[in-house]
Write a protein that holds these residues in place. Structure first.
Motif, PDB file in Angstrom:
ATOM      1  N   SER A 242      12.814  49.738  38.221  1.00  0.00           N
ATOM      2  CA  SER A 242      13.068  48.453  38.849  1.00  0.00           C
ATOM      3  C   SER A 242      12.397  47.367  38.026  1.00  0.00           C
ATOM      4  N   ALA A 243      13.152  46.315  37.739  1.00  0.00           N
ATOM      5  CA  ALA A 243      12.592  45.219  36.962  1.00  0.00           C
ATOM      6  C   ALA A 243      11.734  44.305  37.814  1.00  0.00           C
ATOM      7  N   ALA A 244      11.865  44.398  39.150  1.00  0.00           N
ATOM      8  CA  ALA A 244      11.117  43.505  40.047  1.00  0.00           C
ATOM      9  C   ALA A 244      10.683  44.273  41.282  1.00  0.00           C
ATOM     10  N   GLY A 245       9.817  45.247  41.098  1.00  0.00           N
ATOM     11  CA  GLY A 245       9.342  46.031  42.226  1.00  0.00           C
ATOM     12  C   GLY A 245       8.388  45.241  43.104  1.00  0.00           C
ATOM     13  N   VAL A 246       8.672  45.176  44.381  1.00  0.00           N
ATOM     14  CA  VAL A 246       7.805  44.442  45.317  1.00  0.00           C
ATOM     15  C   VAL A 246       7.349  45.303  46.485  1.00  0.00           C
ATOM     16  N   GLY A 247       8.013  46.406  46.742  1.00  0.00           N
ATOM     17  CA  GLY A 247       7.616  47.265  47.847  1.00  0.00           C
ATOM     18  C   GLY A 247       8.782  48.049  48.397  1.00  0.00           C
ATOM     19  N   GLY A 248       8.474  48.859  49.387  1.00  0.00           N
ATOM     20  CA  GLY A 248       9.502  49.683  49.988  1.00  0.00           C
ATOM     21  C   GLY A 248       9.024  50.247  51.303  1.00  0.00           C
ATOM     22  N   ALA A 249       9.778  51.170  51.868  1.00  0.00           N
ATOM     23  CA  ALA A 249       9.445  51.783  53.151  1.00  0.00           C
ATOM     24  C   ALA A 249      10.064  53.158  53.219  1.00  0.00           C
ATOM     25  N   VAL A 250       9.449  54.023  54.026  1.00  0.00           N
ATOM     26  CA  VAL A 250       9.956  55.374  54.243  1.00  0.00           C
ATOM     27  C   VAL A 250      10.226  55.550  55.731  1.00  0.00           C
ATOM     28  N   TYR A 251      11.411  56.063  56.051  1.00  0.00           N
ATOM     29  CA  TYR A 251      11.808  56.316  57.432  1.00  0.00           C
ATOM     30  C   TYR A 251      12.256  57.762  57.546  1.00  0.00           C
ATOM     31  N   GLY A 252      12.211  58.299  58.747  1.00  0.00           N
ATOM     32  CA  GLY A 252      12.711  59.653  58.933  1.00  0.00           C
ATOM     33  C   GLY A 252      12.405  60.204  60.308  1.00  0.00           C
ATOM     34  N   ALA A 253      13.177  61.200  60.715  1.00  0.00           N
ATOM     35  CA  ALA A 253      12.935  61.900  61.970  1.00  0.00           C
ATOM     36  C   ALA A 253      12.137  63.172  61.764  1.00  0.00           C
ATOM     37  N   ASP A 254      11.879  63.519  60.485  1.00  0.00           N
ATOM     38  CA  ASP A 254      11.153  64.739  60.151  1.00  0.00           C
ATOM     39  C   ASP A 254      10.499  64.525  58.797  1.00  0.00           C
ATOM     40  N   SER A 255       9.357  65.176  58.565  1.00  0.00           N
ATOM     41  CA  SER A 255       8.605  64.934  57.337  1.00  0.00           C
ATOM     42  C   SER A 255       9.330  65.426  56.088  1.00  0.00           C
ATOM     43  N   ARG A 256      10.302  66.320  56.224  1.00  0.00           N
ATOM     44  CA  ARG A 256      11.050  66.813  55.075  1.00  0.00           C
ATOM     45  C   ARG A 256      12.373  66.074  54.894  1.00  0.00           C
ATOM     46  N   ASP A 257      12.843  65.400  55.941  1.00  0.00           N
ATOM     47  CA  ASP A 257      14.117  64.689  55.901  1.00  0.00           C
ATOM     48  C   ASP A 257      13.825  63.202  56.027  1.00  0.00           C
ATOM     49  N   VAL A 258      13.754  62.487  54.894  1.00  0.00           N
ATOM     50  CA  VAL A 258      13.330  61.090  54.916  1.00  0.00           C
ATOM     51  C   VAL A 258      14.268  60.217  54.093  1.00  0.00           C
ATOM     52  N   TRP A 259      14.162  58.915  54.368  1.00  0.00           N
ATOM     53  CA  TRP A 259      14.909  57.890  53.665  1.00  0.00           C
ATOM     54  C   TRP A 259      13.918  56.969  52.973  1.00  0.00           C
ATOM     55  N   ALA A 260      14.119  56.713  51.691  1.00  0.00           N
ATOM     56  CA  ALA A 260      13.255  55.814  50.925  1.00  0.00           C
ATOM     57  C   ALA A 260      14.035  54.541  50.625  1.00  0.00           C
ATOM     58  N   LEU A 261      13.548  53.433  51.166  1.00  0.00           N
ATOM     59  CA  LEU A 261      14.165  52.130  50.970  1.00  0.00           C
ATOM     60  C   LEU A 261      13.326  51.363  49.953  1.00  0.00           C
ATOM     61  N   LEU A 262      13.927  51.011  48.827  1.00  0.00           N
ATOM     62  CA  LEU A 262      13.210  50.354  47.732  1.00  0.00           C
ATOM     63  C   LEU A 262      13.814  48.980  47.469  1.00  0.00           C
ATOM     64  N   TYR A 263      12.939  47.967  47.356  1.00  0.00           N
ATOM     65  CA  TYR A 263      13.383  46.592  47.164  1.00  0.00           C
ATOM     66  C   TYR A 263      13.426  46.237  45.688  1.00  0.00           C
ATOM     67  N   GLY A 264      14.444  45.443  45.329  1.00  0.00           N
ATOM     68  CA  GLY A 264      14.510  44.856  44.007  1.00  0.00           C
ATOM     69  C   GLY A 264      14.106  43.397  44.069  1.00  0.00           C
ATOM     70  N   GLY A 265      14.731  42.567  43.269  1.00  0.00           N
ATOM     71  CA  GLY A 265      14.400  41.155  43.250  1.00  0.00           C
ATOM     72  C   GLY A 265      15.145  40.375  44.323  1.00  0.00           C
ATOM     73  N   SER A 266      14.709  39.118  44.525  1.00  0.00           N
ATOM     74  CA  SER A 266      15.347  38.233  45.498  1.00  0.00           C
ATOM     75  C   SER A 266      15.609  36.877  44.861  1.00  0.00           C
ATOM     76  N   GLY A 267      16.676  36.240  45.283  1.00  0.00           N
ATOM     77  CA  GLY A 267      17.026  34.914  44.805  1.00  0.00           C
ATOM     78  C   GLY A 267      18.324  34.449  45.415  1.00  0.00           C
ATOM     79  N   MET A 268      18.458  33.165  45.644  1.00  0.00           N
ATOM     80  CA  MET A 268      19.665  32.575  46.238  1.00  0.00           C
ATOM     81  C   MET A 268      19.997  33.221  47.586  1.00  0.00           C
ATOM     82  N   SER A 269      18.936  33.471  48.393  1.00  0.00           N
ATOM     83  CA  SER A 269      19.084  34.105  49.716  1.00  0.00           C
ATOM     84  C   SER A 269      19.696  35.494  49.611  1.00  0.00           C
ATOM     85  N   GLN A 270      19.502  36.159  48.472  1.00  0.00           N
ATOM     86  CA  GLN A 270      20.011  37.509  48.264  1.00  0.00           C
ATOM     87  C   GLN A 270      18.867  38.430  47.842  1.00  0.00           C
ATOM     88  N   THR A 271      18.934  39.674  48.252  1.00  0.00           N
ATOM     89  CA  THR A 271      17.938  40.676  47.883  1.00  0.00           C
ATOM     90  C   THR A 271      18.649  41.938  47.412  1.00  0.00           C
TER      91      THR A 271
END
Length: 403
Positions: A242-271
């Motif tokens: 990622s050229a503009a790493g700012v953070g992310g989050a992990v979600y899931g219903a089980d510790s082995r089955d998870v979703w990783a949400l990773l943010y890129g850059g933002s600008g012009m009301s877009q992310t």
């Protein structure tokens, strides 16, 4: 004048007794049938009962008057949580509402100075909240034992939590600002233990005192790491450029089955952002969404052809993972007063984007795969909506009139 003697035989006695019994039975039967007919006449037909129930569900403010808080800000929803398909709460700046029939009717639970940032009820009566006593003050960890009517402070060991996650009445996790660190309590906050996290962590989620995930910033992008020993050691399970790493989050219903949400850059009301999914503790991953934007630039992870893995437009606002097969991602654009919802009902094999009620902020609660609620704040007011079909359609259950 002599009276004629009258004699009654045993046979006559049986006849007269039988007639009296028959009259009594007929009287009882007539009375019973009359009561049945009367009760039936008071009940509408089946179709009429359904119509009456639908008409009884209000979509306004349910007669609950909500006023501006101490700062003069209009009342609006900031948090929502449903324990099941019937019982839930919605809260905001100076109020908390509750329902026990899936949002058909709402009642006032709390009215006062608290501004609720997050609710985390473990039972219908026992819960924890993060709330501010003043608009500019820090969020305080509070506990309620009467469903939210009153609260007591919970010791936090001097830590300021931006997010909480209680797994039971006693066990819970607290996360610092930016999810940079995590804390655990086994005794309802009497004592907190810090769980070690990797350097430059910008997203943390523990499922137990041993099992946890972290999103760490590294040169050139992200590393998604996993621990199985309470943070003493961390193993990198996913790397994403990622050229503009700012953070992310992990979600899931089980510790082995998870979703990783990773943010890129933002600008012009877009992310720009990406969403990855693993079913096997990170041994393998599938990139479900790669949402590059003109204003935010490339999405984290492998370069994708524009539109190949589109997600809902806007900046991710909230995510819900009610079970191992369903996941919902809410996004919004404040400039456009528009919310969008993406979802999967088959563990990420397919992903569908759709619209959501108008608003620039929203919070999700999905206690089941297709039953969910959405608290929305828009330029024209704030409201709670319900869905029974996984977000394909939404119906309003409560509305705060705009000033």
């Amino acid at each position: 004048m002599m009276m004629k003697e009258c004699t009654i035989t045993k046979s006559d006695q049986r006849t007269h007794g039988s007639r009296r019994n028959n009259r009594r039975l007929r009287t009882r039967l007539i009375a019973y049938m009359a009561s049945v007919l009367l009760a039936a006449s008071m009940l509408p037909a089946h179709g009429d009962r359904e119509a009456a129930a639908a008409e009884g569900c209000r979509t306004d403010n349910h007669g609950i008057r909500l006023t501006a808080d101490t700062s003069g800000e209009s009342p609006h929803f900031t948090s929502i949580q449903f324990l099941n398909a019937s019982t839930g709460r919605a809260a905001g700046n100076g109020f908390m509402l509750g329902t026990s029939d899936g949002g058909c009717h709402w009642q006032s639970i709390y009215s006062g100075k608290l501004d609720f940032a997050q609710m985390d009820f473990v039972t219908n009566s026992l819960g924890y909240v993060l709330a501010r006593a003043t608009p500019e003050g820090p969020a305080t960890l509070l506990r309620t034992a009467n469903g939210g009517a009153s609260y007591k402070p919970v010791p936090n060991g001097g830590n300021r939590f931006a997010r909480i996650d209680f797994r039971s009445a006693l066990e819970g996790f607290g996360y610092a600002v930016n999810d940079s660190s995590a804390y655990y309590t086994a005794n309802a906050g009497v004592k907190w233990s810090k769980l070690p996290t990797p350097p430059n962590t910008r997203g943390t989620q523990f499922f137990s005192p041993k099992e946890g995930w972290a999103v760490a910033l590294v040169p050139g992008g992200y590393q998604v790491k996993r621990t199985t020993d309470g943070g003493r050691t961390w193993t990198t399970r996913l790397q994403a450029s990622s050229a503009a790493g700012v953070g992310g989050a992990v979600y899931g219903a089980d510790s082995r089955d998870v979703w990783a949400l990773l943010y890129g850059g933002s600008g012009m009301s877009q992310t720009s952002y990406s969403l990855f999914h693993t079913k096997d503790g990170g041994a393998s991953w599938k990139q479900v969404v790669s949402n590059a934007t003109a204003g935010g630039g490339p999405a984290p992870g492998p370069a994708m052809k524009a539109g190949k893995l589109p997600g809902p437009p806007g900046r991710p606002s909230d995510m819900a993972t009610p079970d191992l097969r369903s996941a919902y991602l809410l996004t919004g654009s404040g400039a456009m007063d528009t919310l969008s919802l993406g979802r999967t009902l088959n563990g990420g094999k397919s992903w569908r984007n759709g619209s959501a009620p108008t608003g620039f902020e929203g919070a999700l609660s999905f206690p089941a795969a297709k039953s969910g609620w959405l608290a929305v704040t828009s330029l024209t007011g704030s409201a709670v909506y319900a869905t029974r079909d996984g977000g394909a359609t939404w119906s309003k259950t409560f509305a705060i009139p705009s000033d």
